[in-house]
Design an enzyme around this catalytic site. Sequence first.
Site, PDB file in Angstrom:
ATOM      1  N   LEU A   1       1.258  -1.440  -0.116  1.00 31.90           N
ATOM      2  CA  LEU A   1       0.151   0.658   0.587  1.00 31.90           C
ATOM      3  C   LEU A   1       0.593   1.188  -0.308  1.00 31.90           C
ATOM      4  O   LEU A   1       1.771   1.410   0.962  1.00 31.90           O
ATOM      5  CB  LEU A   1      -0.576   0.145   0.890  1.00 31.90           C
ATOM      6  N   HIS A   2       0.798   1.949  -0.874  1.00 32.17           N
ATOM      7  CA  HIS A   2       1.146   3.656  -1.040  1.00 32.17           C
ATOM      8  C   HIS A   2       0.623   4.417  -1.823  1.00 32.17           C
ATOM      9  O   HIS A   2      -0.686   4.106  -2.831  1.00 32.17           O
ATOM     10  CB  HIS A   2       2.922   2.982  -1.521  1.00 32.17           C
ATOM     11  N   PHE A   3       1.068   6.075  -1.381  1.00 26.57           N
ATOM     12  CA  PHE A   3       0.352   7.133  -2.515  1.00 26.57           C
ATOM     13  C   PHE A   3       1.403   7.342  -3.007  1.00 26.57           C
ATOM     14  O   PHE A   3       2.542   7.513  -2.031  1.00 26.57           O
ATOM     15  CB  PHE A   3      -0.074   7.787  -2.189  1.00 26.57           C
TER      16      PHE A   3
END
Length: 443
Positions: A237-239
């Site tokens: 999970l990453h932005f």
Amino acid sequence: MLKIKRVPTVVSNYQKDEAADESVGCGRNCLGACCINGARLPLYACKNLEKSREKLVISHEAKEPPVAFLESLVLGEWEDRFQRGLFRYDVTACETKVIPGKYGFVAQLNEGRHLKKRPTEFRVDKVLQSFDGSKFNFTKVGQEELLFQFEAGEDDQVQFFPCMPLDPENSPSVVAINVSPIEYGHVLLIPRVLDCLPQKIDHKSLLLAVHMAAEAANPYFRLGYNSLGAFATINHLHFQAYYLAMPFPLERAPSKKMITTASGVKISELLNYPVRSLLFEGGSSMQDLSDTVSDACVCLQNNNIPFNILIADCGRQIFVMPQCYAEKQALGEVSPEVLETQVNPAVWEISGHMVLKRKEDYEGASEENAWRLLEEASLSEERFKEVNALIFEAIGCSDQEEDHEGTVVHQQSPNGGVVNQNSNRIHGGVITNGTAAECIVLQ
């Protein structure tokens, strides 16, 4: 099962083959159990959006934050890593121009971003996939690539601690550089990095990203998200986020209000834009806005619909763009001319920042070419309506509430077609189980 052999963007200097021999210790100063003991990073605890809002009703007093979040912390620390030579190329030397036309698409020639990639297999027909610790993930990055810890504070005051331990028992959210940047200050926000969450939206993580956009307090600093199947290249999970001092074409597109939720969140459909998209804004609080978008994205995930998100205007506007480019690519339905560009339309491209890999594409960049490429990613009008119905049901609204008021606008698309638009605002497909196929994607 649809598969592609992807050549992913390298986001870390430690993004190596999973088969690398670690029998003598990793030697990477990573975030794993072998190296994290004693690791320390600055910690920035931003204002709690809800408590800050309550405080503003009582008092308009504002205290200077202990450190300027965007200028000093994000860009300052990014510049420090740039001076230390941690990036794979100098993004400031990449040619960039605004493409002539009504929307102002931005073209960048970035020939270094797709070089020296390692091949890996990546499913494009499944938006939700389990985390695989044997593949590259952000626990394997070097600690020198991390900039600071980021969290929402307990009250309406910013707190900054220059040197705080990384607590494995309370997984920190961290901001790290992207070593293959596409713009100045390109960073990654990795929620609860040690929890090894797969690339999927949850309410808490999206709210953290909205907090970051709000804390930056600059409309030119945006955050983006790519789901699996919509050109996320790492299932952790990453932005992404970076600073670009001009409006994105997506932000300038006219829109038509569709519904307003019980909490006051207005959902609009973009008009006369190559990728059919939704705009979420308003609400009684930023958490209401974030929660509504999260509900919509969870619905898309559960229905196996790839999508991209752009968090804009300091967190006040959130664009959701369901797309089907990877599916069409795997099925051989993308035009050869578009495939030859080797551009995979993810959040930044769909927003209007076209990162081009070939000099001839950059020199010949036009609004028509950008439009043609992005149209390949868009759901059909019929499918878009079906997806909207799923979303409205998930958030407890009926698409029969659609608001048709507003001024009718007649605009001509770059491809020559006239579009009748009902506009309230002018601001600055499901992947199916088809025949097994593979194709090469250069990213």
